[in-house]
Design a protein around this motif. Structure first.
Motif, mmCIF file in Angstrom:
data_model
loop_
_atom_site.group_PDB
_atom_site.id
_atom_site.type_symbol
_atom_site.label_atom_id
_atom_site.label_comp_id
_atom_site.label_asym_id
_atom_site.label_seq_id
_atom_site.Cartn_x
_atom_site.Cartn_y
_atom_site.Cartn_z
ATOM 1 N N SER A 19 -49.148 90.344 6.061
ATOM 2 C CA SER A 19 -49.847 90.675 5.315
ATOM 3 C C SER A 19 -49.242 90.766 3.999
ATOM 4 C CB SER A 19 -50.375 91.960 5.596
ATOM 5 O OG SER A 19 -49.826 93.019 5.726
ATOM 6 N N ASN A 55 -57.396 84.616 12.140
ATOM 7 C CA ASN A 55 -58.018 85.699 11.473
ATOM 8 C C ASN A 55 -57.449 85.758 10.299
ATOM 9 O OD1 ASN A 55 -59.848 86.427 13.462
ATOM 10 N ND2 ASN A 55 -58.291 87.472 14.569
ATOM 11 N N SER A 57 -57.379 86.081 6.593
ATOM 12 C CA SER A 57 -58.479 86.714 5.581
ATOM 13 C C SER A 57 -57.973 86.843 4.271
ATOM 14 C CB SER A 57 -58.864 88.170 6.156
ATOM 15 O OG SER A 57 -59.817 88.705 5.518
ATOM 16 N N GLN A 59 -58.435 88.691 0.544
ATOM 17 C CA GLN A 59 -59.024 90.039 -0.104
ATOM 18 C C GLN A 59 -58.948 89.476 -1.446
ATOM 19 O OE1 GLN A 59 -56.871 93.331 0.406
ATOM 20 N NE2 GLN A 59 -57.438 94.203 -1.531
ATOM 21 N N THR A 89 -64.262 83.916 3.407
ATOM 22 C CA THR A 89 -62.792 84.241 3.265
ATOM 23 C C THR A 89 -61.765 84.612 4.396
ATOM 24 O OG1 THR A 89 -63.249 86.439 2.533
ATOM 25 C CG2 THR A 89 -63.172 84.581 0.544
ATOM 26 N N ASN A 90 -62.284 84.036 5.663
ATOM 27 C CA ASN A 90 -61.698 84.257 6.693
ATOM 28 C C ASN A 90 -61.687 82.843 7.554
ATOM 29 O OD1 ASN A 90 -61.282 84.905 9.713
ATOM 30 N ND2 ASN A 90 -61.472 87.048 9.052
ATOM 31 N N ASN A 92 -59.622 80.510 10.753
ATOM 32 C CA ASN A 92 -58.916 80.196 11.911
ATOM 33 C C ASN A 92 -58.734 78.802 11.961
ATOM 34 O OD1 ASN A 92 -58.909 82.731 13.393
ATOM 35 N ND2 ASN A 92 -61.003 82.459 12.768
ATOM 36 N N GLY A 127 -53.319 88.209 8.252
ATOM 37 C CA GLY A 127 -53.666 87.337 9.652
ATOM 38 C C GLY A 127 -52.225 87.127 10.407
#
Length: 134
Positions: A19, A55, A57, A59, A89-90, A92, A127
């Motif tokens: 992150s 996952n 993502s 922001q 905006t997510n 896999n 993620g």
């Protein structure tokens, strides 16, 4: 004939969360080192083979575009993947046992987030990925 992962020696699969957040001026970027070149438990001289991104993502502020690039150290392994506020905006990836991409020996896996919008934006990426050492 190419070998599949199942044809190779047993691999120990690892996962690692990542992150990072930053306020970025237009055109600015920031790097998140996901797997360091000197990561604890990483064998010397090894490459990191990424078998999945999960996952992931972004922001983003309400307007504007961002791009994500995956790197081996400072060398891009992917082109910039662009996302806008109107897109999901997510994301896999499927598990690819032989790897989607891999780092060079002793290089970090880095995720770069870049502000593609004309003004300053608060941004973040989160993620995890799955990988093994080769």
């Amino acid at each position: 004939m190419p070998q599949a992962l199942s044809d190779k020696a047993d691999k120990v699969i690892h996962s690692k969360a990542f992150s990072g957040t930053a306020t970025l001026a237009s055109g600015a970027s920031f790097d998140v080192t996901v797997i360091a070149s000197d990561e604890s438990g990483r064998p010397s001289g090894s490459k990191v083979v990424v078998v999945g991104l999960h996952n992931v993502s972004l922001q983003m502020a309400m307007t504007g575009d961002m791009s994500v690039t995956i790197k081996s150290g400072s060398t891009a392994l992917t082109g910039p993947m662009r996302f806008s506020k109107d897109q999901i905006t997510n994301f896999n990836t499927a598990i690819m046992p032989d790897g989607h991409f891999k780092s060079s020996a002793d290089e970090a896996i880095v995720v770069t987030l870049k502000n593609e919008h004309a003004s300053t934006r608060s941004s973040g990426i989160f993620g995890y990925l799955t990988f093994y050492y080769e």
